[in-house]
Design a protein around this motif. Structure first.
Motif, PDB file in Angstrom:
ATOM      1  N   GLU A  91      59.451  52.037 139.470  1.00  0.00           N
ATOM      2  CA  GLU A  91      59.310  50.612 139.793  1.00  0.00           C
ATOM      3  C   GLU A  91      59.256  50.388 141.304  1.00  0.00           C
ATOM      4  O   GLU A  91      58.474  49.582 141.794  1.00  0.00           O
ATOM      5  CB  GLU A  91      60.456  49.808 139.180  1.00  0.00           C
ATOM      6  N   ALA A  92      60.100  51.113 142.036  1.00  0.00           N
ATOM      7  CA  ALA A  92      60.102  50.985 143.499  1.00  0.00           C
ATOM      8  C   ALA A  92      58.775  51.453 144.081  1.00  0.00           C
ATOM      9  O   ALA A  92      58.278  50.882 145.053  1.00  0.00           O
ATOM     10  CB  ALA A  92      61.262  51.779 144.095  1.00  0.00           C
ATOM     11  N   LEU A  93      58.163  52.471 143.490  1.00  0.00           N
ATOM     12  CA  LEU A  93      56.853  52.949 143.954  1.00  0.00           C
ATOM     13  C   LEU A  93      55.776  51.910 143.661  1.00  0.00           C
ATOM     14  O   LEU A  93      54.935  51.622 144.515  1.00  0.00           O
ATOM     15  CB  LEU A  93      56.509  54.281 143.280  1.00  0.00           C
ATOM     16  N   ALA A  94      55.786  51.331 142.467  1.00  0.00           N
ATOM     17  CA  ALA A  94      54.769  50.349 142.081  1.00  0.00           C
ATOM     18  C   ALA A  94      54.890  49.057 142.869  1.00  0.00           C
ATOM     19  O   ALA A  94      53.893  48.410 143.186  1.00  0.00           O
ATOM     20  CB  ALA A  94      54.848  50.061 140.586  1.00  0.00           C
ATOM     21  N   SER A  95      56.120  48.669 143.213  1.00  0.00           N
ATOM     22  CA  SER A  95      56.334  47.404 143.919  1.00  0.00           C
ATOM     23  C   SER A  95      56.159  47.534 145.424  1.00  0.00           C
ATOM     24  O   SER A  95      56.113  46.542 146.144  1.00  0.00           O
ATOM     25  CB  SER A  95      57.737  46.875 143.636  1.00  0.00           C
ATOM     26  N   GLY A  96      56.096  48.759 145.909  1.00  0.00           N
ATOM     27  CA  GLY A  96      55.986  48.967 147.353  1.00  0.00           C
ATOM     28  C   GLY A  96      57.329  49.030 148.047  1.00  0.00           C
ATOM     29  O   GLY A  96      57.400  49.190 149.258  1.00  0.00           O
ATOM     30  N   ALA A  97      58.426  48.910 147.299  1.00  0.00           N
ATOM     31  CA  ALA A  97      59.763  49.006 147.895  1.00  0.00           C
ATOM     32  C   ALA A  97      60.031  50.421 148.396  1.00  0.00           C
ATOM     33  O   ALA A  97      60.789  50.613 149.341  1.00  0.00           O
ATOM     34  CB  ALA A  97      60.829  48.595 146.889  1.00  0.00           C
ATOM     35  N   MET A  98      59.430  51.413 147.741  1.00  0.00           N
ATOM     36  CA  MET A  98      59.536  52.796 148.197  1.00  0.00           C
ATOM     37  C   MET A  98      58.191  53.202 148.784  1.00  0.00           C
ATOM     38  O   MET A  98      57.178  53.182 148.105  1.00  0.00           O
ATOM     39  CB  MET A  98      59.907  53.747 147.051  1.00  0.00           C
TER      40      MET A  98
END
Length: 167
Positions: A91-98
């Protein structure tokens, strides 16, 4: 994608900013996430679109035509691998948070290594996509065996320095 690239942070404006010494603007990355591009190559089970190589590479080609400074290519290639190894981070990869940066091996005796306690020590070399990265894939020896370690750049004791690779 072509219309978005030409309307958002066009190449001419970025070249002018680069020549005047201004740093890369991180504002486009959240917009790319909102468009779903950061989840394009992630499997559906990980919250992505499960797009194949053809669709992924077409987006990378469009970003390349516009000479985008964001490491979209790096993200689209590494995100599915990281999501498979660490499903909780999808989820963090998809949202750009990671945001992932990829380090080269440092020169000299102070190259990165992973201690017996699992602590990353030493230095990484040049980093691709590091300007706004939250995490860094670092080549490091673990028990004498080459490996890649995912380092959280916001953890205490981590630092980074900027370097201009082109002028």
């Amino acid at each position: 994608a072509r219309r978005w690239f030409s309307a958002n942070h066009p190449l001419e404006a970025r070249v002018a900013a680069f020549r005047s010494g201004h740093a890369e603007d991180a504002g486009a990355w959240p917009q790319m996430a909102e468009l779903g591009w950061l989840g394009l190559s992630l499997p559906v089970i990980a919250g992505g679109f499960g797009a194949g190589h053809a669709a992924t590479f077409e987006l990378i080609r469009e970003a390349g035509r516009d000479a985008r400074p964001e490491p979209l290519d790096l993200h689209l290639v590494l995100a599915p691998l990281l999501a498979k190894a660490m499903p909780a981070q999808a989820e963090a990869l998809a949202s750009g948070a990671m945001r992932i940066g990829l380090a080269d091996r440092a020169q000299g005796d102070d190259t990165a290594r992973c201690s017996a306690a699992g602590r990353l020590e030493g230095r990484a070399g040049t980093v691709l996509g590091g300007a706004h990265a939250t995490h860094l894939l670092v080549p490091a020896a673990r028990d004498g065996v080459p490996a890649r370690v995912l380092a959280d750049l916001q953890a205490p004791g981590r630092s980074r320095g900027a370097g201009r690779l082109a002028d």
